[in-house]
Design a protein around this motif. Structure first.
Motif, short mmCIF file in Angstrom:
data_model
loop_
_atom_site.label_atom_id
_atom_site.label_comp_id
_atom_site.label_asym_id
_atom_site.label_seq_id
_atom_site.Cartn_x
_atom_site.Cartn_y
_atom_site.Cartn_z
N VAL A 215 -13.51 25.07 22.03
CA VAL A 215 -12.45 24.60 21.15
C VAL A 215 -12.13 25.69 20.12
CG1 VAL A 215 -11.71 22.71 19.67
CG2 VAL A 215 -13.53 22.34 21.35
N SER A 216 -10.86 26.06 20.05
CA SER A 216 -10.50 27.02 19.00
C SER A 216 -9.68 26.30 17.93
CB SER A 216 -9.72 28.19 19.60
OG SER A 216 -8.42 27.82 19.90
N THR A 217 -10.07 26.54 16.68
CA THR A 217 -9.40 25.88 15.57
C THR A 217 -8.61 26.92 14.80
OG1 THR A 217 -11.58 24.91 15.33
CG2 THR A 217 -9.86 24.08 13.87
N ASN A 218 -7.38 26.58 14.48
CA ASN A 218 -6.60 27.43 13.60
C ASN A 218 -7.13 27.22 12.18
OD1 ASN A 218 -4.53 28.09 11.63
ND2 ASN A 218 -3.18 28.41 13.40
N ILE A 219 -7.59 28.31 11.58
CA ILE A 219 -8.24 28.17 10.27
C ILE A 219 -7.27 27.65 9.21
CG2 ILE A 219 -9.32 29.47 8.38
CD1 ILE A 219 -10.92 30.92 10.36
N GLN A 220 -5.99 28.13 9.29
CA GLN A 220 -5.03 27.69 8.28
C GLN A 220 -4.78 26.18 8.35
OE1 GLN A 220 -3.46 29.60 5.77
NE2 GLN A 220 -2.89 27.57 5.06
N SER A 221 -4.30 25.71 9.53
CA SER A 221 -3.91 24.30 9.60
C SER A 221 -5.11 23.40 9.84
CB SER A 221 -2.85 24.10 10.69
OG SER A 221 -3.39 24.48 11.94
N GLY A 222 -6.15 23.93 10.53
CA GLY A 222 -7.27 23.08 10.91
C GLY A 222 -8.34 22.97 9.83
N MET A 223 -8.44 24.01 8.97
CA MET A 223 -9.50 23.97 7.96
C MET A 223 -8.96 24.01 6.53
SD MET A 223 -12.52 26.39 9.34
CE MET A 223 -13.19 26.49 7.69
N LEU A 224 -8.27 25.12 6.18
CA LEU A 224 -7.87 25.34 4.79
C LEU A 224 -6.94 24.22 4.29
CD1 LEU A 224 -7.28 29.19 4.82
CD2 LEU A 224 -9.32 27.93 4.14
N ASP A 225 -5.93 23.87 5.13
CA ASP A 225 -4.99 22.85 4.71
C ASP A 225 -5.66 21.49 4.57
OD1 ASP A 225 -3.07 24.73 4.59
OD2 ASP A 225 -2.01 24.14 6.42
N GLN A 226 -6.79 21.31 5.31
CA GLN A 226 -7.50 20.04 5.21
C GLN A 226 -8.26 19.94 3.89
OE1 GLN A 226 -7.01 17.78 7.60
NE2 GLN A 226 -5.70 19.33 8.58
N ILE A 227 -8.77 21.07 3.43
CA ILE A 227 -9.50 21.07 2.15
C ILE A 227 -8.53 20.79 1.02
CG2 ILE A 227 -10.92 22.43 0.58
CD1 ILE A 227 -11.73 24.14 3.03
N MET A 228 -7.40 21.51 1.03
CA MET A 228 -6.46 21.39 -0.07
C MET A 228 -5.19 22.16 0.30
SD MET A 228 -7.37 22.90 -3.77
CE MET A 228 -6.23 23.16 -5.04
N PRO A 229 -4.01 21.60 0.05
CA PRO A 229 -2.80 22.38 0.34
C PRO A 229 -2.73 23.58 -0.61
CG PRO A 229 -2.23 20.33 -0.79
CD PRO A 229 -3.70 20.26 -0.49
N ALA A 230 -2.21 24.68 -0.11
CA ALA A 230 -2.04 25.89 -0.93
C ALA A 230 -3.37 26.37 -1.50
CB ALA A 230 -1.02 25.68 -2.04
N LEU A 231 -4.44 26.25 -0.70
CA LEU A 231 -5.75 26.70 -1.18
C LEU A 231 -5.76 28.20 -1.45
CD1 LEU A 231 -8.73 25.99 -1.73
CD2 LEU A 231 -9.21 26.50 0.66
N LEU A 232 -5.22 28.98 -0.49
CA LEU A 232 -5.22 30.44 -0.66
C LEU A 232 -4.42 30.88 -1.89
CD1 LEU A 232 -5.06 31.68 3.04
CD2 LEU A 232 -7.04 31.59 1.52
N PRO A 233 -3.21 30.35 -2.11
CA PRO A 233 -2.51 30.70 -3.36
C PRO A 233 -3.31 30.37 -4.61
CG PRO A 233 -0.96 29.73 -1.84
CD PRO A 233 -2.32 29.61 -1.19
N VAL A 234 -4.03 29.24 -4.59
CA VAL A 234 -4.83 28.87 -5.76
C VAL A 234 -5.94 29.91 -5.98
CG1 VAL A 234 -6.48 27.20 -6.68
CG2 VAL A 234 -4.35 26.40 -5.65
N VAL A 235 -6.64 30.27 -4.88
CA VAL A 235 -7.72 31.25 -4.99
C VAL A 235 -7.16 32.58 -5.50
CG1 VAL A 235 -9.40 32.58 -3.67
CG2 VAL A 235 -9.11 30.14 -3.21
N ALA A 236 -6.02 33.01 -4.92
CA ALA A 236 -5.42 34.28 -5.33
C ALA A 236 -5.03 34.25 -6.80
CB ALA A 236 -4.20 34.58 -4.46
N THR A 237 -4.43 33.13 -7.24
CA THR A 237 -4.04 33.02 -8.65
C THR A 237 -5.26 33.13 -9.55
OG1 THR A 237 -2.32 31.48 -7.94
CG2 THR A 237 -2.72 31.64 -10.30
N PHE A 238 -6.33 32.43 -9.16
CA PHE A 238 -7.56 32.47 -9.96
C PHE A 238 -8.09 33.90 -10.05
CE2 PHE A 238 -12.18 32.04 -10.43
CZ PHE A 238 -12.22 31.28 -11.59
N ILE A 239 -8.13 34.60 -8.89
CA ILE A 239 -8.68 35.96 -8.88
C ILE A 239 -7.86 36.89 -9.77
CG2 ILE A 239 -9.06 38.01 -7.43
CD1 ILE A 239 -9.74 36.04 -5.14
N ILE A 240 -6.52 36.85 -9.59
CA ILE A 240 -5.67 37.74 -10.39
C ILE A 240 -5.75 37.36 -11.87
CG2 ILE A 240 -3.32 38.60 -10.75
CD1 ILE A 240 -4.32 39.54 -8.14
#
Lengths: 275, 261
Positions: A215-240
């Motif tokens: 089984v191959s899972t798309n990390i964006q739609s299968g994992m990250l979006d499940q945790i929280m929408p716009a997770l990567l933008p939030v992480v990037a904002t926090f880092i910057i």
């Protein structure tokens, strides 16, 4: 009462100059980091120079205008008018109110301006002139286009600038020393809007997939979006945001970091072009 | 008119057109007239640009997104089609690839403009204000070149060159620039956050985020929500300051702002 002696009254010509400088330069200083801010600096700088005789005050005012600003250029006319009025009236004391006003109104103004001017009216005018041209009418398309451009210039942009200028004065007059309370309240609106910008304006998407067995899972739609929408933008904002705490990390370095990071991630297929 | 002069005129016009479309937006409505004047064929110029106008309906740049430049496609497409004596199909075959190439150049210019903006701000820091104002003219010049260069290349060298340029640049590099373009607002927003009283109003940042990310509220709805909170904060601070005034005049000084920088 506030002493008005250190502020400078601009002539009508000075203010008209701000309008024309902004209207002509428009978005031609558009950049990804501060969006329209340099255009505002360009438009306001001669008038601000007259308001602030002192180099340090002038610099502080310019630095204030260099901050992130993003709205429909047509709607920006009114915010430029208002901030000019406020700085003319209150000088350096107006910087925080100016910043709050711009930050809190740029979002709603863009929402209104983009849908009314960019989408609705431009589509209507375009469909009229385009179909007239195809039906063989050689005069009407250009004429309608030109008349429309003039209506936008003198019937929309210029009244918006002066309306903004007059209400900027009105805000200052009406609230006077209550302005800091008003600013504080406006900053609540600003913070709320900034919170909504993070998931809507910043777009980061990974193209990685994870294989577990067959089984191959798309990390964006299968994992990250499940945790929280716009997770990567939030992480990037926090880092910057945290990086900027460090004086060594200037905005320019952060921009470089983002570009290099994007190129590297694109090369290895870690990030994909967001839709 | 000799072809070389026509080529020069259309390239110069493209430069002005490129600046106008991102700012003044008056010259661009005259495009068919200018192309007609340069080529001597008004009828074709107006009908072909009409086709491109219809093609581009709804494809508008919002919030800085880069869209295919149909206006540019109409400009160069009608010029080449008239000059070569061929019709609308040639115009489309040439115009669309140039309009697509223009997206890449647009992203490149917007990326380069980050450095123009930060250097201009740096000049303001050093109080070299005249220099700063002059430096800012690089902005319009770059936007003009982003249009004039593809138009000039096509006018002088032909379309084969445009296609080969597109094929030489690696896809990952072009994609990387698009990815960076979509990510870069993060820097501006993070700077903005540094200037806002986040320590006191962190809750509203979260509310704004939830409203947009989970509830998918449009920006106007989020703003109204924010305005409602702002109204409450304003009323509360009025109460607080009146109470302070009654209690003691001196304590009113505590109302000062302490925005974290």
């Amino acid at each position: 009462m506030m002493s008005d002696n250190q502020t400078f009254k601009l002539s009508k010509k000075d203010k008209e100059k701000v309008f024309w400088r902004y209207t002509i330069v428009g978005n031609s200083l558009f950049n990804y980091a501060s969006i329209e801010a340099p255009s505002l600096v360009y438009a306001l700088s001669p008038a601000l120079r007259k308001i602030y005789k002192n180099d340090d005050d002038y610099k502080a005012s310019l630095k204030n205008q260099y901050k992130y600003f993003n709205t429909t250029p047509i709607m920006a006319e009114s915010l430029i008018g208002a901030s000019l009025a406020m700085e003319e009236k209150n000088g350096i004391k107006a910087l925080e109110p100016v910043q709050s006003l711009k930050t809190s109104l740029m979002g709603p103004f863009a929402g209104i301006g983009d849908s009314i001017f960019n989408v609705m009216l431009n589509t209507i005018i375009g469909s009229i002139t385009g179909s007239l041209a195809l039906s063989g009418n050689l005069v009407a398309p250009v004429l309608i286009g030109f008349v429309w451009a003039m209506i936008m210039l003198f019937g929309v942009k210029r009244p918006l600038f002066w309306g903004g200028y007059n209400s900027g004065i009105a805000i200052v007059d009406k609230f006077g020393d209550q302005l800091s309370r008003l600013t504080d309240a406006a900053s609540v609106l600003g913070v709320t809007v900034v919170g909504s910008l993070i998931p809507t304006v910043i777009k980061i998407q990974t193209g990685l997939t994870m294989k577990t067995g067959k089984v191959s899972t798309n990390i964006q739609s299968g994992m990250l979006d499940q945790i929280m929408p716009a997770l990567l933008p939030v992480v990037a904002t926090f880092i910057i945001y945290k990086l900027l705490n460090n004086k060594k990390w200037t905005p320019t370095k952060c921009i470089f970091l983002v570009i290099v990071f994007a190129l590297v991630c694109s090369f290895f297929g870690i990030l994909t072009v967001p839709k | 008119m000799p072809i070389i002069l026509q080529n020069i005129l259309i390239t110069v016009f493209a430069f002005i057109w490129g600046i106008d479309t991102v700012g003044f937006q008056v010259v661009n409505v005259l495009t068919p007239l200018v192309v007609g004047a340069i080529t001597g064929n008004w009828t074709e110029a107006i009908t072909i640009s009409g086709t491109f106008t219809l093609m581009g309906l709804g494809a508008v740049s919002i919030g800085g997104a880069s869209v295919p430049n149909y206006g540019l496609a109409g400009l160069i497409g009608s010029y080449i089609a008239i000059r070569s004596g061929s019709g609308l199909n040639t115009a489309i075959a040439i115009g669309i690839p140039v309009g697509l190439l223009a997206i890449q150049l647009d992203i490149l210019v917007k990326t380069l403009m980050n450095f123009v903006a930060s250097h201009a701000e740096h000049l303001a820091d050093k109080k070299e204000f005249t220099k700063m104002n002059r430096f800012l003219y690089i902005g319009p010049v770059l936007y003009g070149l982003a249009i004039a260069i593809p138009v000039g290349i096509v006018a002088f060298l032909g379309t084969a060159v445009v296609k080969s340029i597109l094929s030489v640049i690696p896809t990952w590099f072009m994609n990387g620039l698009s990815i960076a373009g979509a990510m870069l607002p993060v820097v501006g927003i993070a700077i903005l956050m540094h200037y806002m009283p986040l320590n006191r109003y962190m809750n509203y940042l979260i509310i704004g985020f939830v409203a947009a990310a989970y509830l998918k509220l449009p920006v106007l709805a989020v703003s109204l929500l924010g305005a409602a909170f702002a109204f409450k904060v304003f009323l509360d601070s009025k109460k607080a300051s009146t109470a302070n005034n009654v209690a003691s005049q001196a304590s009113a000084k505590d109302q000062g702002d302490d925005y974290d920088e």
